[in-house]
Design a protein around this motif. Sequence first.
Motif, PDB file in Angstrom:
ATOM      1  N   LYS A 188       0.832  -1.202   0.000  1.00 56.48           N
ATOM      2  CA  LYS A 188       0.000   0.000   0.000  1.00 56.48           C
ATOM      3  C   LYS A 188       0.866   1.251   0.000  1.00 56.48           C
ATOM      4  O   LYS A 188       0.526   2.253  -0.628  1.00 56.48           O
ATOM      5  N   GLN A 189       1.978   1.189   0.713  1.00 54.78           N
ATOM      6  CA  GLN A 189       2.864   2.348   0.794  1.00 54.78           C
ATOM      7  C   GLN A 189       3.820   2.422  -0.394  1.00 54.78           C
ATOM      8  O   GLN A 189       4.153   3.508  -0.863  1.00 54.78           O
ATOM      9  N   PHE A 190       4.251   1.255  -0.882  1.00 53.75           N
ATOM     10  CA  PHE A 190       5.194   1.211  -2.016  1.00 53.75           C
ATOM     11  C   PHE A 190       4.710   0.167  -3.026  1.00 53.75           C
ATOM     12  O   PHE A 190       5.285  -0.924  -3.140  1.00 53.75           O
ATOM     13  N   PRO A 191       3.646   0.490  -3.768  1.00 55.05           N
ATOM     14  CA  PRO A 191       3.097  -0.507  -4.709  1.00 55.05           C
ATOM     15  C   PRO A 191       4.075  -0.894  -5.800  1.00 55.05           C
ATOM     16  O   PRO A 191       3.961  -1.978  -6.392  1.00 55.05           O
ATOM     17  N   GLU A 192       5.054  -0.028  -6.075  1.00 58.67           N
ATOM     18  CA  GLU A 192       6.014  -0.322  -7.148  1.00 58.67           C
ATOM     19  C   GLU A 192       7.010  -1.408  -6.756  1.00 58.67           C
ATOM     20  O   GLU A 192       7.787  -1.876  -7.607  1.00 58.67           O
ATOM     21  N   THR A 193       7.004  -1.824  -5.483  1.00 51.74           N
ATOM     22  CA  THR A 193       7.980  -2.820  -5.035  1.00 51.74           C
ATOM     23  C   THR A 193       7.448  -4.254  -5.131  1.00 51.74           C
ATOM     24  O   THR A 193       8.042  -5.156  -4.550  1.00 51.74           O
ATOM     25  N   LYS A 194       6.364  -4.447  -5.811  1.00 55.26           N
ATOM     26  CA  LYS A 194       5.818  -5.800  -5.941  1.00 55.26           C
ATOM     27  C   LYS A 194       6.896  -6.740  -6.488  1.00 55.26           C
ATOM     28  O   LYS A 194       7.595  -6.418  -7.445  1.00 55.26           O
ATOM     29  N   THR A 195       7.036  -7.875  -5.842  1.00 53.81           N
ATOM     30  CA  THR A 195       8.101  -8.813  -6.195  1.00 53.81           C
ATOM     31  C   THR A 195       7.993  -9.258  -7.644  1.00 53.81           C
ATOM     32  O   THR A 195       6.945  -9.796  -8.053  1.00 53.81           O
ATOM     33  N   PRO A 196       9.024  -9.046  -8.452  1.00 53.20           N
ATOM     34  CA  PRO A 196       8.987  -9.468  -9.860  1.00 53.20           C
ATOM     35  C   PRO A 196       8.912 -10.995  -9.981  1.00 53.20           C
ATOM     36  O   PRO A 196       9.301 -11.728  -9.073  1.00 53.20           O
ATOM     37  N   GLU A 197       8.432 -11.435 -11.101  1.00 52.90           N
ATOM     38  CA  GLU A 197       8.356 -12.869 -11.353  1.00 52.90           C
ATOM     39  C   GLU A 197       9.766 -13.458 -11.368  1.00 52.90           C
ATOM     40  O   GLU A 197      10.697 -12.889 -11.930  1.00 52.90           O
ATOM     41  N   GLY A 198       9.942 -14.583 -10.699  1.00 51.18           N
ATOM     42  CA  GLY A 198      11.248 -15.228 -10.614  1.00 51.18           C
ATOM     43  C   GLY A 198      12.022 -14.870  -9.369  1.00 51.18           C
ATOM     44  O   GLY A 198      13.043 -15.499  -9.083  1.00 51.18           O
ATOM     45  N   LEU A 199      11.554 -13.867  -8.607  1.00 52.49           N
ATOM     46  CA  LEU A 199      12.192 -13.498  -7.344  1.00 52.49           C
ATOM     47  C   LEU A 199      11.280 -13.875  -6.185  1.00 52.49           C
ATOM     48  O   LEU A 199      10.115 -14.211  -6.368  1.00 52.49           O
ATOM     49  N   HIS A 200      11.824 -13.785  -4.966  1.00 50.84           N
ATOM     50  CA  HIS A 200      11.097 -14.220  -3.779  1.00 50.84           C
ATOM     51  C   HIS A 200      11.249 -13.164  -2.689  1.00 50.84           C
ATOM     52  O   HIS A 200      12.349 -12.678  -2.428  1.00 50.84           O
ATOM     53  N   PHE A 201      10.137 -12.850  -2.037  1.00 52.79           N
ATOM     54  CA  PHE A 201      10.132 -11.794  -1.022  1.00 52.79           C
ATOM     55  C   PHE A 201      10.710 -12.307   0.289  1.00 52.79           C
ATOM     56  O   PHE A 201      10.318 -13.356   0.797  1.00 52.79           O
ATOM     57  N   ASN A 202      11.655 -11.525   0.842  1.00 54.07           N
ATOM     58  CA  ASN A 202      12.258 -11.863   2.135  1.00 54.07           C
ATOM     59  C   ASN A 202      12.697 -10.558   2.793  1.00 54.07           C
ATOM     60  O   ASN A 202      13.627  -9.901   2.329  1.00 54.07           O
ATOM     61  N   PRO A 203      12.036 -10.143   3.881  1.00 49.71           N
ATOM     62  CA  PRO A 203      12.346  -8.844   4.499  1.00 49.71           C
ATOM     63  C   PRO A 203      13.726  -8.771   5.131  1.00 49.71           C
ATOM     64  O   PRO A 203      14.170  -7.680   5.506  1.00 49.71           O
ATOM     65  N   TYR A 204      14.423  -9.887   5.276  1.00 54.91           N
ATOM     66  CA  TYR A 204      15.761  -9.864   5.863  1.00 54.91           C
ATOM     67  C   TYR A 204      16.833  -9.624   4.805  1.00 54.91           C
ATOM     68  O   TYR A 204      17.992  -9.398   5.151  1.00 54.91           O
ATOM     69  N   PHE A 205      16.458  -9.689   3.536  1.00 53.83           N
ATOM     70  CA  PHE A 205      17.400  -9.421   2.448  1.00 53.83           C
ATOM     71  C   PHE A 205      17.420  -7.926   2.182  1.00 53.83           C
ATOM     72  O   PHE A 205      16.398  -7.241   2.291  1.00 53.83           O
ATOM     73  N   ALA A 206      18.595  -7.398   1.828  1.00 57.57           N
ATOM     74  CA  ALA A 206      18.775  -5.946   1.712  1.00 57.57           C
ATOM     75  C   ALA A 206      17.779  -5.302   0.754  1.00 57.57           C
ATOM     76  O   ALA A 206      17.231  -4.234   1.037  1.00 57.57           O
ATOM     77  N   THR A 207      17.502  -5.932  -0.387  1.00 60.75           N
ATOM     78  CA  THR A 207      16.591  -5.357  -1.376  1.00 60.75           C
ATOM     79  C   THR A 207      15.182  -5.943  -1.283  1.00 60.75           C
ATOM     80  O   THR A 207      14.349  -5.665  -2.144  1.00 60.75           O
TER      81      THR A 207
END
Length: 284
Positions: A188-207
């Motif tokens: 909601k705050q950063f809609p442009e950060t939606k995880t691209p296809e082929g990547l995986h979301f992990n809040p402990y990773f820098a990006t």
Amino acid sequence: MVRILGGLVGLGFVLALLLGIYDTVSNWISNPPQATAEHEFHEHPRKAGFSFEGVLGKYDNRQLQRGLQVYKEVCAACHSLRLVSFRDLEAIGYSEGQLKTIAKGFQVPSINPETGEAATRDGLPSDRFPLVYANDVAARAANNNAIPPDLSLMAKARHDGANYIYSLLTGYREQAGYKNEKGEELLKQFPETKTPEGLHFNPYFATLNLAMAPPIQDGQVTYSDGTAATADNYAKDVSAFLMWSAEPKMGARKTAGFASLIFLVIFCFLAYGAKKQIWRGVKD
């Protein structure tokens, strides 16, 4: 005259410095840096409670051996450990025969003595863990254009390394609906950060997004010592093992440091006693 000119030059440098500081501060106040998703939603590593933490902490060889098993059965498919020799594993409790067996389970690069062509052979205790990929091109081709990093020094290359690795391995989340500690929702705050296809979301990773899929899950590795086969245990054990691979002499370093402190304390008392003895007949 020379002194006056020197003073004027110095004054000019001071004025330039003050103007630079004023310009920087005023720009920061008028145009403060914008919050980023990486800054607002990146999480700090969680504490796993490792035995080697603290001044008197030391490695648990059983845990390190379990970590090696997790590395061999899971991590070694993509990640190298090129700075570690098989014979180094003697330090975590393996016998000579066990070292030979472990080394034999890996194929290392060699040269065919008859033809001179490249070949492979069974590993020896004197060999290092072999590279997983021959070069970066092969690594990228097999991993969605990403190069899996070598893990030899990973625990020292990251802040709070062992806890970072543990948190990363157990930190995969669903990005949809993910909130930070303030209760703010990422998309909601950063809609442009939606995880691209082929990547995986992990809040402990820098990006916040990385190419490595969740590598461990419950029941993936069976421990011979009866330890519960859970993803949390796998993450703790392999993180401890990678801490050892990055700093195998930690125990000796802590022992030497503690002995040095004891020596310095005793030396201070002896020095004070010597001073009192030498100056005992002198009045203030």
